[in-house]
Structure formats: C-alpha cells, structure tokens
Design an enzyme around this catalytic site. Structure first.
Site, mmCIF file in Angstrom:
data_model
loop_
_atom_site.group_PDB
_atom_site.id
_atom_site.type_symbol
_atom_site.label_atom_id
_atom_site.label_comp_id
_atom_site.label_asym_id
_atom_site.label_seq_id
_atom_site.Cartn_x
_atom_site.Cartn_y
_atom_site.Cartn_z
ATOM 1 N N THR A 114 43.128 -70.116 11.280
ATOM 2 C CA THR A 114 43.081 -68.974 12.208
ATOM 3 C C THR A 114 42.203 -69.419 13.383
ATOM 4 O OG1 THR A 114 41.264 -68.111 10.858
ATOM 5 C CG2 THR A 114 43.419 -67.067 10.547
ATOM 6 N N THR B 271 39.792 -66.841 7.365
ATOM 7 C CA THR B 271 38.887 -65.890 8.025
ATOM 8 C C THR B 271 39.683 -65.115 9.074
ATOM 9 O OG1 THR B 271 37.102 -67.452 7.663
ATOM 10 C CG2 THR B 271 36.677 -65.689 9.240
ATOM 11 N N GLU C 115 35.878 -66.640 2.168
ATOM 12 C CA GLU C 115 35.566 -67.951 1.583
ATOM 13 C C GLU C 115 34.256 -68.447 2.199
ATOM 14 O OE1 GLU C 115 37.165 -69.959 -0.835
ATOM 15 O OE2 GLU C 115 35.196 -70.831 -0.495
ATOM 16 N N PHE C 116 33.343 -68.957 1.337
ATOM 17 C CA PHE C 116 32.011 -69.330 1.846
ATOM 18 C C PHE C 116 31.707 -70.820 1.691
ATOM 19 C CE2 PHE C 116 31.733 -64.856 0.467
ATOM 20 C CZ PHE C 116 31.407 -64.276 1.693
ATOM 21 N N GLU D 142 32.274 -77.551 4.326
ATOM 22 C CA GLU D 142 33.169 -78.723 4.369
ATOM 23 C C GLU D 142 32.441 -79.919 3.766
ATOM 24 O OE1 GLU D 142 34.731 -79.276 8.305
ATOM 25 O OE2 GLU D 142 35.732 -77.331 8.246
ATOM 26 N N LYS E 208 32.250 -61.734 5.954
ATOM 27 C CA LYS E 208 32.458 -63.146 6.331
ATOM 28 C C LYS E 208 31.938 -63.411 7.743
ATOM 29 C CE LYS E 208 33.729 -67.278 6.566
ATOM 30 N NZ LYS E 208 32.922 -68.301 5.907
ATOM 31 N N ASN F 15 28.545 -65.742 8.717
ATOM 32 C CA ASN F 15 28.584 -66.940 9.562
ATOM 33 C C ASN F 15 27.796 -66.740 10.852
ATOM 34 O OD1 ASN F 15 29.817 -68.727 7.960
ATOM 35 N ND2 ASN F 15 31.758 -68.829 9.049
ATOM 36 N N TYR G 278 34.289 -76.225 12.569
ATOM 37 C CA TYR G 278 35.477 -75.375 12.705
ATOM 38 C C TYR G 278 35.116 -73.887 12.734
ATOM 39 C CZ TYR G 278 40.098 -73.447 11.646
ATOM 40 O OH TYR G 278 41.257 -72.733 11.679
ATOM 41 N N CYS G 279 34.118 -73.492 11.924
ATOM 42 C CA CYS G 279 33.960 -72.043 11.690
ATOM 43 C C CYS G 279 32.950 -71.328 12.591
ATOM 44 C CB CYS G 279 33.605 -71.811 10.226
ATOM 45 S SG CYS G 279 34.982 -72.271 9.147
ATOM 46 N N LYS H 215 33.956 -70.305 16.297
ATOM 47 C CA LYS H 215 35.059 -69.340 16.424
ATOM 48 C C LYS H 215 34.709 -68.012 15.762
ATOM 49 C CE LYS H 215 38.084 -70.669 12.505
ATOM 50 N NZ LYS H 215 38.491 -69.443 11.852
ATOM 51 N N ASP H 216 33.972 -68.063 14.648
ATOM 52 C CA ASP H 216 33.665 -66.809 13.945
ATOM 53 C C ASP H 216 32.676 -65.947 14.741
ATOM 54 O OD1 ASP H 216 35.348 -67.908 12.101
ATOM 55 O OD2 ASP H 216 33.925 -67.963 10.441
ATOM 56 N N MET I 88 29.824 -83.355 12.768
ATOM 57 C CA MET I 88 28.675 -82.437 12.813
ATOM 58 C C MET I 88 27.575 -82.888 11.868
ATOM 59 S SD MET I 88 28.651 -80.054 14.947
ATOM 60 C CE MET I 88 27.177 -79.214 14.410
ATOM 61 N N ARG J 248 36.009 -81.360 14.140
ATOM 62 C CA ARG J 248 36.547 -80.203 14.844
ATOM 63 C C ARG J 248 35.399 -79.441 15.509
ATOM 64 N NH1 ARG J 248 40.425 -77.362 10.382
ATOM 65 N NH2 ARG J 248 38.639 -77.558 9.029
ATOM 66 N N ASP K 295 20.710 -82.181 7.119
ATOM 67 C CA ASP K 295 21.560 -81.214 7.821
ATOM 68 C C ASP K 295 20.835 -79.899 8.038
ATOM 69 O OD1 ASP K 295 24.413 -82.521 6.227
ATOM 70 O OD2 ASP K 295 23.799 -82.720 8.317
#
Ligand SMILES: NC(=O)c1ccc[n+]([C@@H]2O[C@H](COP(=O)([O-])OP(=O)(O)OC[C@H]3O[C@@H](n4cnc5c(N)ncnc54)[C@H](O)[C@@H]3O)[C@@H](O)[C@H]2O)c1
Length: 421
Positions: free
Chosen positions: A98, A133, A156-157, A160, A221, A225, A276-277, A280-281, A339, A347, A421
């Site tokens: 998405t 998401t 989903e939590f 990656e 969700k 995030n 990725y998340c 955008k989230d 990342m 991404r 990280d």
C-alpha cells in the site's frame, strides 16, 4: 470498549486452508508461520519469488524464514495462480503493498482491492484478513463497497530482517472487526480464530491479544508507527541541537534515557527515519487528520525533512572545506543505501534523501552498496570494491557504522553515536 484477554494454548489440532496474497516481509513471514500447522498457498505476481519459495529458499534476507524454509517440513506452496489458491482457501491473508500516493495524498490501496475482487469472484465465503497497512476507516469503506465480503483487519508490527522472529515472538496480536458488516457476529468468532492461528504458530504463548473494531485497529497501526517516527525525530533533533551548539550528544542522550519513563532504547541518532513504513505511515496519519486539530503529527513529518536538510548541510560544509584545502572536485562516498546494518533493501532510506540534496548542490557522489548490481544509482557511480571506494572518496557518509569503516578515520561523517540501530 475493546475486549482484552489472553488466549490459552490451543489444545486441539485444527488445519485450515489458507491463501496468503503477497510474499514480501509481511506475507512470507505469515505464510511460513501459519504453514507449520495449516495448509498454506502463498500467491505472488513475481515468478522468481514463487520459484525460490518452492525451492526452499527465501527471496528476502531473514534468518528465521531462511532456516524454516530450508527445513522443508512446512505445508507451504507458492503459486502465481491466485484463482486456484483463493478458490480453495477458507482464509485469505492480504499482504500486498500500500504505497503512499503523493498526488492523492493517501495510500494507494488498489492492490488490496485487486485481491478482494478476485476472492469475491471465486470464493465469496472466504474470510479475508487485511494485513497490509491501510488508512483509518478503510475496512469500513470496503465493507460498505462490498457488503457480501467478510473482512477483518489485523495490523502487522514486524521489523524487516526480523519478520518471522517478530511473528514467533509477537508484542501483541490485534484483530479488528468491521461493526458495519452484516456478518459481524460471524466475524467476531473468525477474529478470535485468526488470533488463535497466529498464537498456534508462535513460540511465545502468553501473547496480549486485542479484538476491537477494524477502524480502531487501523488507527493502532498508524499511531504506533507515528510514535516510533516521533521518537526517532526527537533524538535526531536533540542531536542536531547538540551538534550546532558543540555539545556531546551521546552524553545528553545517555542522561535523558536513564529516566525509566524515557528508557535507553530506540534513541540512536540517524539521518532521519526511513524505510518502507515510517515515512508513508506518518504521512497517511497526517492525511487522516484532515479536519482534526493537530500540531504534532505534521511536525513529525516536517522534522524529518529538517533533519535531512541539516545533515546534507553538514556534508556540504565539509565538501567546501575540502575545496578550500585545494581538492578541486571532492568526491563524497555514500556507504550503504540501506536503513539498518543487516538489511537487504533500501526502500525510502533516509540516505537517499541526503543524496538528492547533494545532487542539487552539484556534488559528485559514489555509492558502495553490495546488494546493487547496476553500475550507477541515482546518477552516482557504484563502486563494488570497498577498498577502491574508500580510496576514491574524500569524505565517506554513513547512516550506520560498520567495523569495515575503521580505516576511514576522520574522513567519515556519521551520526551513529551508539553503533546500533
Ligand atoms: N515491511 C514491513 O516492515 C511492514 C510491517 C508492517 C506492515 N507492513 C505493510 O504490509 C504491506 C506489505 O508490506 P511488505 O513489506 O510485505 O511489502 P513487499 O513489497 O515486501 O511485498 C509485497 C508483495 O506483494 C506482491 N504483490 C503485489 N501485487 C500482488 C497481487 N495482486 N497479488 C499477490 N501478490 C502481489 C509483490 O510482488 C510483493 O512480493 C504494506 O501495506 C506495508 O505497509 C509492512
């Protein structure tokens, strides 16, 4: 009020026919998890992914997925034939992308809907669990658009690179039921059954499990995030302050984190949140706020831009210093596009935002990224040999430290203060 309870370990064997749409981080980890005790067919549109999975190999870097697939004792088949998979599935898990559509200022949910229409066409009785998401209110609108569909939404939590691990040891399981559905009663039971299936596959058993309305589950969700993005942005802004004022950022962060309400975790400065998340989230949650008063959500998105501007400015300042020292055309080496260390994808990684800003300043960059096969990336030469890369670069820019950067010495620019990280 959401119902909160701890589900006991399943005692009876219950095999379910499950199809999973999408074999990315979310889809593949769930397919593997569920295929320990159920018959699972994983559907994708990329032939290479399908044949890798059927050959017992993982298309993504994830130690647990790799070892579970290699063991060969899962009831898991991958296919390009969605029709066949959905027709015989009692449960269809949807884990398609998405992506954020900057023109519509909203997620593009068309790939989720593609699967929904497919399922409604070949097996309308199947329960569809959306794991992608989605915007807040999406499952409600889907239920209104397709009243014959049986939808659940389960956020989903996973992280990656630890996708299956996080599903074997989940922080929580949440399943949302659309209260608008004519099947609401049936879906309440299906929600509980889906949670049971996830727990059955998990290695932890006492997993906090929430069954709530789908709209609240969607909000969980995006707010989760966005909190993570806020935390990254906060420590990054602390680091910017310390750098500009010539203070020791690590000492400040250590002192701040010793307050148990704040904690010494997820506080390592970086070039900005990415992947990725989170980008955008956060933007999607901001879009969901359209007629709701807010300051903070917009500020988080803004803060990430400001951080990248600051980092790029610091790199430019160093390049100008090199020019003053007589280097005619300083070369900036971009060390890794990922990342996190250990990741196999880049991404929307924040370092790409830095690269775009450096390109606007006309600065020459080279890239070291072992996962790349092309000879150029975003107009920069890719150098595959690390020694050659570090020799050619007058300045090496790294979002995350790696021991192989030891030899770079003071030519290295990073804000990775804690080397994690
Ligand atoms: N990556 C994460 O850490 C993460 C975590 C939580 C939630 N999510 C959400 O889950 C969703 C999927 O994320 P991901 O990272 O697994 O994505 P991904 O890009 O890694 O995987 C998606 C897969 O879906 C496949 N696909 C596309 N169209 C399809 C179709 N019509 N039928 C079947 N397969 C199709 C793609 O080929 C790809 O393999 C997104 O909505 C994302 O926001 C991702």
């Amino acid at each position: 009020m959401p119902l909160v309870y701890l589900i006991p370990v399943l005692s009876e064997e219950l095999r379910v026919n499950i199809a999973v749409a999408g074999t990315g981080y979310v889809g593949l980890s769930l397919a593997v998890l569920l295929a320990q005790c159920n018959d699972v067919t994983a559907v994708d549109v990329v032939p290479q992914k399908v044949s890798l999975i059927n050959g017992g190999k993982s298309p993504i870097a994830d130690p647990e997925i790799e070892s579970f697939l290699a063991r060969g004792d899962l009831q898991l088949t991958a296919t390009l034939d969605g029709k066949m998979a959905y027709r015989r599935a009692d449960l269809v898990v949807i884990a398609t992308p998405t992506n954020y559509d900057p023109e519509k200022n909203f997620f593009d949910t068309s790939l989720v809907e593609q699967v929904v229409e497919f399922v409604l066409d070949v097996h309308p009785e199947a329960v569809m669990v959306i794991k992608s998401t989605v915007p807040v209110g999406y499952t409600k609108s889907l239920t209104e658009k397709y009243p014959q569909g049986k939808f659940l939404f389960s956020p989903e939590f996973l992280r990656e690179g630890r996708a299956l691990y996080d599903n074997l040891h989940p922080s929580r399981i949440i399943v949302g039921v659309p209260s608008e559905s004519v099947f609401e009663g049936e879906l309440q039971i299906a929600a509980r059954q889906f949670a049971d299936l996830l727990i059955e596959g998990a290695q932890d058993k006492d997993i906090p499990t929430l069954i709530m309305r789908a709209t609240e589950a969607e909000a969980v969700k995006l707010f989760a995030n966005t909190y993570l993005a806020l935390r990254v942005a906060y420590f990054n802004e602390l680091d910017t302050y310390a750098s500009v004022r010539d203070l020791d950022a690590a000492a400040i962060i250590e002192g701040v984190g010793l307050d148990p309400r704040i904690g010494d975790h997820y506080n390592n400065p970086s070039f900005g949140y990415g992947g990725y998340c989170l980008p955008k989230d956060t933007k999607q949650l901001l879009a969901n706020y359209n007629d709701v008063p807010q300051n903070l959500i917009g500020a988080i998105v803004e803060a990430n831009r400001t951080r990248k501007d600051y980092i790029a400015h610091e790199v430019v300042r160093r390049v100008e210093e090199l020019r003053r020292q007589g280097v005619n055309e300083p070369v900036v080496g971009i060390y890794r596009l990922t990342m996190k260390s250990g990741s196999d994808n880049f991404r929307a990684s924040s370092i790409q935002g830095i690269m775009r800003r450096l390109a606007d300043e006309g600065i020459t960059c080279i890239v070291y990224e072992p996962t790349l096969t092309a000879s150029t990336f975003a107009g920069c030469d890719v150098v595959t040999d690390l020694d050659a890369f570090t020799r050619q670069a007058h300045l090496v820019v790294a979002n995350r430290w790696n021991d192989e950067l030891d030899s770079v010495g003071d030519r290295l620019f990073t804000r990775d203060l804690f080397r994690r990280d």
